[in-house]
Design an enzyme around this catalytic site. Sequence first.
Site, mmCIF file in Angstrom:
data_model
loop_
_atom_site.group_PDB
_atom_site.id
_atom_site.type_symbol
_atom_site.label_atom_id
_atom_site.label_comp_id
_atom_site.label_asym_id
_atom_site.label_seq_id
_atom_site.Cartn_x
_atom_site.Cartn_y
_atom_site.Cartn_z
ATOM 1 N N SER A 1 -0.466 -2.723 -1.858
ATOM 2 C CA SER A 1 -0.666 -1.843 -3.003
ATOM 3 C C SER A 1 0.337 -2.215 -4.105
ATOM 4 O O SER A 1 1.515 -2.411 -3.833
ATOM 5 C CB SER A 1 -0.450 -0.399 -2.559
ATOM 6 O OG SER A 1 -0.584 0.445 -3.650
ATOM 7 N N GLY A 2 -0.161 -2.354 -5.318
ATOM 8 C CA GLY A 2 0.706 -2.697 -6.449
ATOM 9 C C GLY A 2 0.861 -4.192 -6.650
ATOM 10 O O GLY A 2 1.575 -4.632 -7.549
ATOM 11 N N THR B 1 -6.294 -5.063 -8.862
ATOM 12 C CA THR B 1 -7.212 -4.534 -9.872
ATOM 13 C C THR B 1 -7.046 -5.282 -11.190
ATOM 14 O O THR B 1 -8.022 -5.593 -11.874
ATOM 15 C CB THR B 1 -6.969 -3.012 -10.046
ATOM 16 O OG1 THR B 1 -7.128 -2.417 -8.760
ATOM 17 C CG2 THR B 1 -7.926 -2.394 -11.019
ATOM 18 N N ASN C 1 2.562 2.384 -6.845
ATOM 19 C CA ASN C 1 1.824 1.932 -8.020
ATOM 20 C C ASN C 1 1.417 3.136 -8.854
ATOM 21 O O ASN C 1 0.820 4.079 -8.336
ATOM 22 C CB ASN C 1 0.573 1.170 -7.525
ATOM 23 C CG ASN C 1 -0.224 0.563 -8.659
ATOM 24 O OD1 ASN C 1 0.111 0.740 -9.832
ATOM 25 N ND2 ASN C 1 -1.277 -0.150 -8.313
ATOM 26 N N SER D 1 -2.679 3.393 -8.965
ATOM 27 C CA SER D 1 -3.196 2.852 -7.705
ATOM 28 C C SER D 1 -4.660 3.233 -7.511
ATOM 29 O O SER D 1 -5.047 4.391 -7.716
ATOM 30 C CB SER D 1 -2.351 3.408 -6.565
ATOM 31 O OG SER D 1 -2.772 2.860 -5.358
ATOM 32 N N SER D 2 -5.463 2.266 -7.105
ATOM 33 C CA SER D 2 -6.883 2.561 -6.842
ATOM 34 C C SER D 2 -6.947 3.308 -5.522
ATOM 35 O O SER D 2 -6.524 2.784 -4.504
ATOM 36 C CB SER D 2 -7.688 1.269 -6.699
ATOM 37 O OG SER D 2 -7.246 0.297 -7.601
ATOM 38 N N GLY E 1 -5.095 -2.257 -0.569
ATOM 39 C CA GLY E 1 -4.097 -3.141 0.032
ATOM 40 C C GLY E 1 -3.497 -2.486 1.263
ATOM 41 O O GLY E 1 -3.669 -1.279 1.495
ATOM 42 N N GLU F 1 -1.099 -0.524 3.528
ATOM 43 C CA GLU F 1 -0.223 0.591 3.124
ATOM 44 C C GLU F 1 0.681 1.040 4.255
ATOM 45 O O GLU F 1 0.247 1.136 5.396
ATOM 46 C CB GLU F 1 -1.069 1.781 2.632
ATOM 47 C CG GLU F 1 -1.717 1.496 1.296
ATOM 48 C CD GLU F 1 -2.432 2.687 0.688
ATOM 49 O OE1 GLU F 1 -2.547 3.724 1.341
ATOM 50 O OE2 GLU F 1 -2.876 2.545 -0.470
#
Length: 723
Positions: free
Chosen positions: A237-238, A242, A286, A289-290, A536, A538
């Site tokens: 993540s981050g 995206t 993030n 974050s999605s 991603g 986590e």
Amino acid sequence: MNNIKIMAFDATYMIHVHPVDCSTSSVVESISCTKRTTAAEVVAKVTRKLGIENGLSYVLVEMHKDRGEEMILAQSDLPVQRMLLWPTQFQHSYKFVLRETDESGSVMYHGANSWHEKAERVSTERDMASKGFLPPSKLSDSDCPDLCAISSLSQNKILEILRKRFLKDKIYTYSADTLISINPYKFMPIYNPKYMTLYQNRRKEDLEPHIYAIADTAFNTMVQTKQNQCIVITGKSGSGKTQATHFLVHHSLALCQKSYMTGVENMLTGAGPVLEAFGNAQTEHNNNSSRFGKFLKIHFYGSGLLSGADVQTYLLEKSRLVHQEPNEKNFHIFYYLLYGTSPEELKEIYLDQNTNYNYLKQLLGVKALSQKWCLSSITKCSKHANTDAPAELERLRQAMEVMGFYIGAQRSIFRLIAAIILLGNITFKMKSGRDETLEIQDESYLTSVSLLLGLDKNVVRKCLLTRKAKAGAGERFVLSLKLEEARATRDAMSKALYQSLFDWAVSSVNMALAQKTRDTKLKSQSQWIGLLDIFGFEDFVKNSFEQFCINYASEHLQHYCIKHTFQLEQEEYRAEGLTWKEVDYADNSGCLLLYEKKITGLFHLIDENFPGANNHTLLSQFNRVHGNTRYYDTTVVKEDAFMIVHYAGKVKYQIKDFREKNHDQVREDLITLVRTSQSSFIQGIVSKSPAAVVRWGVLRAIVRAMFAFKNAGKKTLRKFFSY
Ligand SMILES: Nc1ncnc2c1ncn2[C@@H]1O[C@H](COP(=O)(O)OP(=O)(O)OP(=O)(O)O)[C@@H](O)[C@H]1O
Ligand SMILES: [Mg+2]
């Protein structure tokens, strides 16, 4: 563009040095500095980066673009300190500019762009050398753009190469078909039209690694082989997945022929902000974050003419709606609405900025929080840090307009969002003098929610406080809910409404993006490029069922990539009779089996339903069947948690709510209630059943991607990793 980007983790500031006429060129050099870095040091760094000799004949100038004022910085001046004094609202008017001086030290105003031209010349020479027109400058390992070209590789060597390249602002490196990307967390001047042109129809080896080269290869392979292509983006993540999807979409659009009839290009640009507003949120890792996975397919007719697109979404993290961990927030849309709308408009939907809303509590812990809604320390480096909710709301409205959401629908969306916020403030208390019977603490919230949802207040109250039960043959009676049950019912209703709204937004986006042609022959000849931007890996302080599913998806992608990078490659060598040294790789299929093996796999155990089954019995089952095996671990101290040894590390999962989240069932009478709404919008969005078993969404995404790979054929597979 902001001139300053503060890195959250240390006191480093980015200084962007522009060519003189910054309005006509996006070329800019970004230099990382501290408060003590002098102007002379900045000049030396910029000229070294640009490859222009004799940095002594340049000075740094602070320029006020609108007023045309220039101030030459002395060698010992401290640019960061000057920059910090620029008024926030006029930051965009100030620039640092590099100016050339003559022998006497005076600034030369004629040919003011000459440093820029020199830098261009140096980079062209480098290009020409790489194409073989000039003798190549000797590349050291650390300059090597493809890890496959290094003779002896080890983990340390790979990290060292990536680090050295990163320090030179080379964020991309190939490893054969895979592109490794390291998030720079700063503006990089490599995504402008100049680079788009540079990376069109070029051999990958001819230029520095770039995400545009991946899009270019996928597009050309699709046109030449008439086969669908798929690009998988994976990473923590981050890490920039995206953002990478945006770059890939933009470059694909630059490559294809546009059809002026469909306007799909515009629609694709509008789809991002809409999906992000409803599906993204700030997390610990993030700020944007999605919180859902997506598989975006861009469709082209055989000749490479853009024809349409569609997006499939997976596993919206609905639990965030009713609870957020510290330093995390709810979905962006709630803050856009609450802090982006005028007090008068808010009054119409029964909201006001000074009330403490339970579903947004993390944000509103401090009561009089300013309208600039992202003020925590971790938000300082985010794109949202300097933007306020009104601007974001305006952007969303624009995007919704582009996507064809009519004004009435927009109003209905905001009313529904308001209803969800207010639902969170419906709390319960025991009725005085009567056992176990609940009543609503503050009826005004119930009134507002009912009005916004177009429902009968008494029926809503009844649904929140009681439920019907079967006594025997056809007999039914009404049971009062316990406090916990009433809260769960309220939250389930909010989640069901939000999921329905999200699904409706996705299908509206798809309607706007759909191929408009009725020509079935043309349709049958079309191909697509698929972009998988899926959660991603986590590992938070507290991990729940969502992380359990997300990490399962990551394991699958990891498995797929390992298989293609090592196993199939070695099989190919073997088939071709080549001699090579067998490469040992960490196979994660054991971890996948832990999740999905028939009867004993964790997913199968979660599905087991026997009288008295609860999360405690589930944890005991897990421990009994898998206790301390290679991929499963019990916790050292006794707690309601278990651990899985993933490819990316050991993660501890709290068992709380696992069974409930897995079933994710909404009481049928709640859905029936919402369907009685007087608002046709609300009726419409709940017409499809909002109940869903989330993990199948994840599985579908993976299966779809695998299928796409198979279709595209191994040779045309393009994998893209970001770390
Ligand atoms: N190539 C890049 N150049 C500059 N900044 C970048 C780049 N890629 C990502 N970023 C920055 O990093 C932030 C996080 O990136 P992004 O949202 O794409 O991560 P992600 O992998 O999708 O994370 P998540 O899994 O949480 O959705 C972006 O908001 C952006 O500020
Ligand atoms: Mg993302």
